[in-house]
Design a protein around this motif. Structure first.
Motif, PDB file in Angstrom:
ATOM      1  N   SER A  36       0.862  -1.184   0.000  1.00  0.00           N
ATOM      2  CA  SER A  36       0.000   0.000   0.000  1.00  0.00           C
ATOM      3  C   SER A  36       0.900   1.235   0.000  1.00  0.00           C
ATOM      4  O   SER A  36       2.102   1.121   0.267  1.00  0.00           O
ATOM      5  N   PRO A  37       0.355   2.404  -0.276  1.00  0.00           N
ATOM      6  CA  PRO A  37       1.193   3.619  -0.272  1.00  0.00           C
ATOM      7  C   PRO A  37       1.947   3.839   1.042  1.00  0.00           C
ATOM      8  O   PRO A  37       3.031   4.438   1.030  1.00  0.00           O
ATOM      9  N   GLU A  38       1.409   3.339   2.143  1.00  0.00           N
ATOM     10  CA  GLU A  38       2.067   3.481   3.446  1.00  0.00           C
ATOM     11  C   GLU A  38       3.381   2.708   3.525  1.00  0.00           C
ATOM     12  O   GLU A  38       4.195   2.931   4.429  1.00  0.00           O
ATOM     13  N   ASP A  39       3.600   1.794   2.598  1.00  0.00           N
ATOM     14  CA  ASP A  39       4.848   1.028   2.556  1.00  0.00           C
ATOM     15  C   ASP A  39       5.950   1.769   1.819  1.00  0.00           C
ATOM     16  O   ASP A  39       7.085   1.285   1.760  1.00  0.00           O
ATOM     17  N   SER A  40       5.650   2.923   1.282  1.00  0.00           N
ATOM     18  CA  SER A  40       6.671   3.720   0.594  1.00  0.00           C
ATOM     19  C   SER A  40       7.728   4.159   1.600  1.00  0.00           C
ATOM     20  O   SER A  40       7.440   4.911   2.536  1.00  0.00           O
ATOM     21  N   SER A  41       8.938   3.669   1.414  1.00  0.00           N
ATOM     22  CA  SER A  41      10.017   3.892   2.375  1.00  0.00           C
ATOM     23  C   SER A  41      11.336   3.516   1.725  1.00  0.00           C
ATOM     24  O   SER A  41      11.362   2.994   0.611  1.00  0.00           O
ATOM     25  N   ILE A  42      12.403   3.755   2.467  1.00  0.00           N
ATOM     26  CA  ILE A  42      13.687   3.154   2.120  1.00  0.00           C
ATOM     27  C   ILE A  42      13.852   1.917   2.987  1.00  0.00           C
ATOM     28  O   ILE A  42      13.629   1.970   4.199  1.00  0.00           O
ATOM     29  N   TYR A  43      14.227   0.813   2.354  1.00  0.00           N
ATOM     30  CA  TYR A  43      14.469  -0.429   3.083  1.00  0.00           C
ATOM     31  C   TYR A  43      15.967  -0.705   3.048  1.00  0.00           C
ATOM     32  O   TYR A  43      16.588  -0.695   1.978  1.00  0.00           O
ATOM     33  N   LEU A  44      16.534  -0.949   4.222  1.00  0.00           N
ATOM     34  CA  LEU A  44      17.986  -1.092   4.349  1.00  0.00           C
ATOM     35  C   LEU A  44      18.352  -2.453   4.908  1.00  0.00           C
ATOM     36  O   LEU A  44      17.793  -2.895   5.923  1.00  0.00           O
ATOM     37  N   CYS A  45      19.323  -3.071   4.261  1.00  0.00           N
ATOM     38  CA  CYS A  45      19.916  -4.297   4.762  1.00  0.00           C
ATOM     39  C   CYS A  45      21.151  -3.921   5.579  1.00  0.00           C
ATOM     40  O   CYS A  45      21.916  -3.026   5.180  1.00  0.00           O
ATOM     41  N   SER A  46      21.347  -4.592   6.681  1.00  0.00           N
ATOM     42  CA  SER A  46      22.489  -4.309   7.535  1.00  0.00           C
ATOM     43  C   SER A  46      23.081  -5.626   8.029  1.00  0.00           C
ATOM     44  O   SER A  46      22.348  -6.587   8.241  1.00  0.00           O
ATOM     45  N   VAL A  47      24.401  -5.646   8.189  1.00  0.00           N
ATOM     46  CA  VAL A  47      25.057  -6.868   8.639  1.00  0.00           C
ATOM     47  C   VAL A  47      26.009  -6.578   9.775  1.00  0.00           C
ATOM     48  O   VAL A  47      26.521  -5.463   9.934  1.00  0.00           O
ATOM     49  N   GLN A  48      26.243  -7.630  10.542  1.00  0.00           N
ATOM     50  CA  GLN A  48      27.189  -7.575  11.656  1.00  0.00           C
ATOM     51  C   GLN A  48      28.084  -8.785  11.500  1.00  0.00           C
ATOM     52  O   GLN A  48      27.592  -9.914  11.412  1.00  0.00           O
ATOM     53  N   GLN A  49      29.394  -8.552  11.473  1.00  0.00           N
ATOM     54  CA  GLN A  49      30.287  -9.633  11.090  1.00  0.00           C
ATOM     55  C   GLN A  49      30.609 -10.608  12.195  1.00  0.00           C
ATOM     56  O   GLN A  49      30.687 -11.799  11.980  1.00  0.00           O
ATOM     57  N   GLY A  50      30.832 -10.098  13.356  1.00  0.00           N
ATOM     58  CA  GLY A  50      31.417 -10.972  14.353  1.00  0.00           C
ATOM     59  C   GLY A  50      30.566 -11.121  15.591  1.00  0.00           C
ATOM     60  O   GLY A  50      29.400 -11.484  15.542  1.00  0.00           O
TER      61      GLY A  50
END
Lengths: 108, 115
Positions: free
Chosen positions: B84-98
């Motif tokens: 829906s229009p409410e889902d308009s956003s930036i989606y970010l993937c993030s990682v943690q190595q250790g």
């Protein structure tokens, strides 16, 4: 989860030190303070982190109060490229919660 | 450090459709996270992507709306379902190595607009 409080915005003159405060009064003993910044809606970039002692790296310095309830990020000589949103966050066990951040504007 | 490739970088979608966002890391990582950033807002954690098991969702986010896969230690997907229009956003993937409390690395994000 520990929460952070930051001023919504700050201005700093180019070449001067930028001091960005963060309150984290509910921090637990084993939680780290992390700082990230985000430029133009890019992915946030790591700046520095600390547990108890003050820390310094090539980008910034981090001053943590003795009671650990607040901290200050210091950019020693701010440039126009430091204009960004700065997030203070507390790293709990495998989870980071981001506060509202401070929008820093460096002025020429 | 970890280099993260996130695809697509942006998309415009119709209401009611679904979009799958991919996150590829150049090295094996311990933890992968998905964040949402609504316009002018801070980052909100959607879920932690667990390798080989179901993702752990934060309050306000459910698996039916945001199914997540993590088949190995370098890859994850986030699907935004029945948009829906409410889902308009930036989606970010993030990682943690250790280990716990290690710093996060972020992808460049997916700018999603829903019409």
């Amino acid at each position: 989860d520990a929460k952070t409080t930051q001023p919504p915005s700050m201005d700093c003159a180019e070449g001067r030190a930028a001091n960005l405060p963060c309150n984290h009064s509910t921090i637990s003993g084993n939680e780290y303070v992390y700082w990230y910044r985000q430029i133009h809606s890019q992915g946030p970039q790591y700046i520095i982190h600390g547990l108890k002692n003050n820390e310094t790296n090539e980008m910034a310095s981090l001053i943590i109060t003795e009671d650990r309830k607040s901290s200050t990020l210091i950019l020693p000589h701010a440039t126009l490229r430091d204009t960004a949103v700065y997030y203070c966050t507390i790293a709990g066990t495998y989870k980071y919660i981001f506060g509202t951040g401070t929008r820093l504007k460096v002025l020429a | 450090s970890a280099v993260i490739s996130q695809k697509p970088s942006r998309d415009i979608c119709q209401r009611g459709t679904s979009l799958t966002i991919q996150c590829q890391v150049d090295s094996q990582v311990t933890m992968m996270f998905w964040y949402r950033q609504q316009p002018g807002q801070s980052l909100t954690l959607i879920a932690t992507a667990n390798q080989g098991s179901e993702a752990t969702y934060e309050s306000g986010f459910v698996i039916d709306k945001f199914p997540i896969s993590r088949p190995n230690l370098t890859f994850s997907t986030l699907t935004v379902s029945n948009m829906s229009p409410e889902d308009s956003s930036i989606y970010l993937c993030s990682v943690q190595q250790g280990a716990v409390n290690e710093k996060l690395f972020f992808g460049s994000g997916t700018q999603l607009s829903v019409l």
